[in-house]
Design a protein around this motif. Structure first.
Motif: not given
Length: 584
Positions: A357-375
């Protein structure tokens, strides 16, 4: 006395703040609450009371803008249905305090911040807290208070500053300024260029622009689950930073209603993940010290030995200043912590525990899903990692029986072992004087001792000696070991946190000039090449350590602080009772 916490019941509307707002006997207190101007009408007494723990202070560049951000936060808290009450903590700027008595107050300020926040939160029965830290000891101090009080919280930091520019238009950070001192002393930098760098190295508000301690901790709050995505990398001057504050303010009211407490987030898996994230991004060695202290407050059994286990399975995928020329704005542009964490998550296995869990109300996985390096030059994919193992390591040996810490990400990759002759100094100042005076040469191992938590007191940072070594062109040719600690701006063959420290009779006190010391970064060892019998004889001859400070806060800190391998936390009640019984 147990931990003060609560469960928000939406039917009974029970809140921690009911203790000071409900019942006939609390009428005098309610009168005082009306006087503050925060309570506008009787109905406000039924709303959750939200503390805004701000660390605004005008002498710390990372915090000068927090006055404005706190006002934004309070407005959003009220819109979300809470009643905001702001209070402040102290703060120490490590860069300004560096190299003199002020640095001895830096680490101890962490304990004052934790104690002060605990005091205000528990004395006034707040329902939730929005913590607003930014720099070095302020972030971990507030995290310690959050773990200790276990009241629903959200963290939002002030954000990093922009990189500065040197006379040739090259991006620089504060670490370059410290190294410029050595270059100027050595005649390698003109007075004009030196003064231009001085006035342009830190061009905006915010925490210093590299992956130093402040930014390391603010990034790791995302991995811990205590802050929103991009908390660690969105620059202080961006509109995005202000939007993060608004989102965090709304979230703290939601977290209070949800009843999600810090200890539900700060699990052992969460601490494993902050160290995994730290290994991946090559963060400051101070994160080891602070992470252990926060875990202690959260009641999580975590040791330095656990950290090496994490390092072995975590790839090092980002080199940020001082280990490269990339700065925090580059990391943000490249995808920030969400991209770094998602890269680890996609590895699979037990490298990361994303379903927390995290303070966002979502899991860590959900917080970062779809984020990849742009450089990928800034944040590399795992397949192109700088190293298959993490950027921090804990070394053990006969002069560090309880461990020592090195930022392996900051060591030239061609160096895996180093053997050299000891040049010993019993203080930071003596080391600076010796290095400036030419006492240190290629092949030496600088030993700086009696600078640990007790010995310093306060475990001051050794940035000036390490910067001097680097600017004299000795980064690959001289090692440094100390029972003190390093700034996140330090790089090179620099081993800190040597435990047990010299002031407590640790083996680092037994080293003599000319002794040979062997460092092995692969085997993770640091050893004095002297026989056990010789060390036993030296111990018999070792004089007792006289405390450096006899009055004031540092004297009390000196008496109560524990070793670096425990996070440098203060002695608890049980330990004090045991010591008292042993004296009887």
């Amino acid at each position: 006395m147990g931990t003060l916490s609560f469960s928000f019941d939406t039917d009974k509307l029970q809140k921690r703040s009911d203790e000071i707002t409900k019942g006939v006997d609390r009428a005098p207190g309610r009168s005082l609450l009306y006087t503050t101007g925060r309570i506008k009408r009787p109905a406000d007494m039924d709303k959750p009371f939200i503390a805004v723990c701000n660390s605004y202070i005008e002498i710390v560049p990372g915090h000068v803008h927090l006055r404005e951000l706190a006002d934004i936060a309070k407005e959003e808290i009220r819109k979300a249905g809470g009643v905001p009450f702001e209070f402040n903590t102290i703060g120490v700027d490590d860069g300004i305090a560096m190299g003199h008595i002020g640095m001895r107050y830096s680490l101890p300020s962490r304990e004052l911040i934790a104690d002060a926040a605990e005091t205000v939160i528990n004395a006034h029965w707040f329902d939730g807290v929005l913590f607003m830290p930014n720099c070095d000891k302020i972030t971990p101090g507030m995290l310690m208070a959050a773990a200790r009080t276990n009241v629903p919280v959200v963290f939002v930091s002030g954000g990093p500053m922009k990189a500065g520019l040197d006379p040739h238009g090259k991006a620089i950070t504060l670490s370059n300024m410290f190294e410029a001192v050595g270059a100027f002393k050595d005649g390698k930098l003109s007075r004009e260029d030196f003064l231009e760098m001085e006035q342009n190295a830190c061009p905006s508000c915010g925490s210093c622009a590299g992956m130093f301690t402040a930014n390391s901790m603010n990034c790791l709050m995302e991995a811990l689950g205590m802050a929103l995505p991009f908390n660690g990398t969105a620059l202080a001057i961006l509109k995005q930073r202000r939007e993060l504050v608004r989102q965090a303010a709304r979230r703290v009211v939601a977290v209070v209603k949800q009843g999600l407490t810090p200890r539900e987030i700060m699990t052992k898996e969460a601490f494993e993940d902050i160290y995994a994230a730290d290994m991946a991004m090559g963060g400051s060695t101070n994160t080891v010290l602070h992470g252990l202290a926060i875990a202690h407050e959260a009641g999580v059994d975590y040791t330095e030995k656990d950290i090496n286990r994490i390092a072995k399975r975590t790839p090092h995928i980002a080199k940020i200043a001082p280990s490269s020329h990339w700065t925090m704005e580059d990391v943000h542009r490249a995808g920030g912590m969400p991209a770094i964490m998602n890269e680890l998550i996609e590895m699979g296995g037990d490298v990361f525990h994303p379903d927390r869990p995290s303070v966002t109300g979502k899991t860590i996985r959900e917080n970062v899903l779809g984020h990849h390096s742009q450089d990928e030059a800034v944040i590399r994919p795992v397949a192109k990692a700088y190293s298959p193992v993490g950027g921090l390591a804990v070394l053990y040996g006969n002069i560090a029986k309880n461990g020592s810490v090195i930022k392996s990400a900051g060591v030239d990759p061609t160096i895996t072992t180093f053997t050299g002759k000891a040049v010993c100094f019993d203080s930071h100042d003596a080391a600076v004087k010796g290095i400036d005076g030419g006492a240190v040469k290629k092949g030496d191992v600088v030993v700086i001792r009696y600078e640990g938590p007790k010995g310093g007191p306060g475990m001051p940072e050794m940035l000036n000696p390490t910067a001097d070594i680097i600017e004299r062109g000795l980064e690959k040719d001289v090692a440094l070991i100390t029972d003190g600690r390093f700034s996140g701006a330090t790089h090179g063959i620099c081993i800190g946190h040597v435990s047990t420290e010299a002031a407590s009779g640790g083996e680092i006190a037994l080293i003599r000039n000319g002794d040979r010391i062997h460092i092995d970064l692969v085997r993770r060892t640091v050893d004095l090449l002297v026989s056990d019998e010789e060390l036993r004889q030296r111990r018999r001859e070792l004089p007792p350590c006289t405390p450096k400070v006899k009055q004031g806060y540092l004297a009390r800190y000196q008496a109560l602080v524990t070793s670096a391998d425990t996070g440098g936390v203060m002695v608890g009640y049980d330990q004090l009772l045991k010591a008292a019984n042993e004296l009887q």
